[in-house]
Design an enzyme around this catalytic site. Sequence first.
Site, PDB file in Angstrom:
ATOM      1  N   HIS A   1       0.856  -1.180   0.000  1.00  0.00           N
ATOM      2  CA  HIS A   1       0.000   0.000   0.000  1.00  0.00           C
ATOM      3  C   HIS A   1       0.895   1.233   0.000  1.00  0.00           C
ATOM      4  O   HIS A   1       2.084   1.167   0.361  1.00  0.00           O
ATOM      5  CB  HIS A   1      -0.884   0.025   1.250  1.00  0.00           C
ATOM      6  CG  HIS A   1      -2.005  -0.976   1.224  1.00  0.00           C
ATOM      7  ND1 HIS A   1      -3.016  -0.936   0.287  1.00  0.00           N
ATOM      8  CD2 HIS A   1      -2.284  -2.032   2.032  1.00  0.00           C
ATOM      9  CE1 HIS A   1      -3.869  -1.918   0.523  1.00  0.00           C
ATOM     10  NE2 HIS A   1      -3.445  -2.611   1.573  1.00  0.00           N
TER      11      HIS A   1
ATOM     12  N   CYS B   1      -0.287   2.745  -4.397  1.00  0.00           N
ATOM     13  CA  CYS B   1      -1.026   3.972  -4.687  1.00  0.00           C
ATOM     14  C   CYS B   1      -0.183   5.192  -4.340  1.00  0.00           C
ATOM     15  O   CYS B   1       0.725   5.133  -3.505  1.00  0.00           O
ATOM     16  CB  CYS B   1      -2.337   4.008  -3.910  1.00  0.00           C
ATOM     17  SG  CYS B   1      -3.609   2.941  -4.599  1.00  0.00           S
TER      18      CYS B   1
END
Length: 312
Positions: free
Chosen positions: A152, A194
């Site tokens: 992430h 991301c």
Amino acid sequence: MTDPQGVPQLSPEREEEGEDQQDDTVDAKPDRSNRFSFFARKKKDGQEQPPEDSDNKQCRVICPEFQYKMNYKRLGKCVIINNKNFDAQTGMGTRNGTDKDAGELFRCFKGLGFQASVYNDQTCDEMQRLLKGVAQENHSSCACYVCILLSHGEEGVIYGKDGPMAIKTLTSLFRGDRCKTLVGKPKLFFIQACRGSEFDEGLETDSGSADNALETDANPRYKIPIEADFLFAYSTVPGYYSWRNPGNGSWFVQALCQVLNMYGKQLEVLQILTRVNFLVATNFESWSDDARYCGKKQVPCVVSMLTKELYF
């Protein structure tokens, strides 16, 4: 299934395959895995053509002074950090599909000649210790170095299993003033994460050079900037989500491995990554029952401080 050119496609039969029927998700907080699915869209005019026969290949103009030296004993190390599970306090969901990414990357870079290793579910301290140890090794017999981060993220941030840390903290370990045996050698970082919470809406379109004068100093002894010879290949541009499918893996890694497997020994690294950009931008698009999350796009982002051409 794949289309005739080898690009992953979805089909109705996939609904019977269990894991592959799961929705697509993004590598950011919050986890939106219950909203998204994806399809790889076929182009009307077909996909990228396979490599031409050797008799028809175009000649490459070889300028050794503008290419990284690769005739070392070893090509180099490829360290893959694969973070799938996260501590509850981080608020981050499980990154289903990342194991497929890690496996494909391991096989791909090992096939190119790298000494590849995968490290799963690393904390921030473990990531830093691991890469610090690698940076302190003797790379004198290696031509280059590759590090791949699967996790992430947010802009400028990557998540360990216990929380976030600055990407720069990890990459700076390999600067010229800290890793002497990689000075003047390419250091490549591939980052699947991301970089924000925006969606790329895409734009309908019907379509799909300048020479740089280079000079070298006749004196072979010259200073090299400590930030030189790095390349960062991000799965998405700053501010945007990066898409990952639990069955097929992330869009970026799928495209990267496909292009490396086809052209890894033929094309220069920036040519390779330009083709990756093309595949991600044109062949993948999100789908959702909720129109707000349907038809989203993604394009990777390459930041290069390489000072020469790089051929594996």
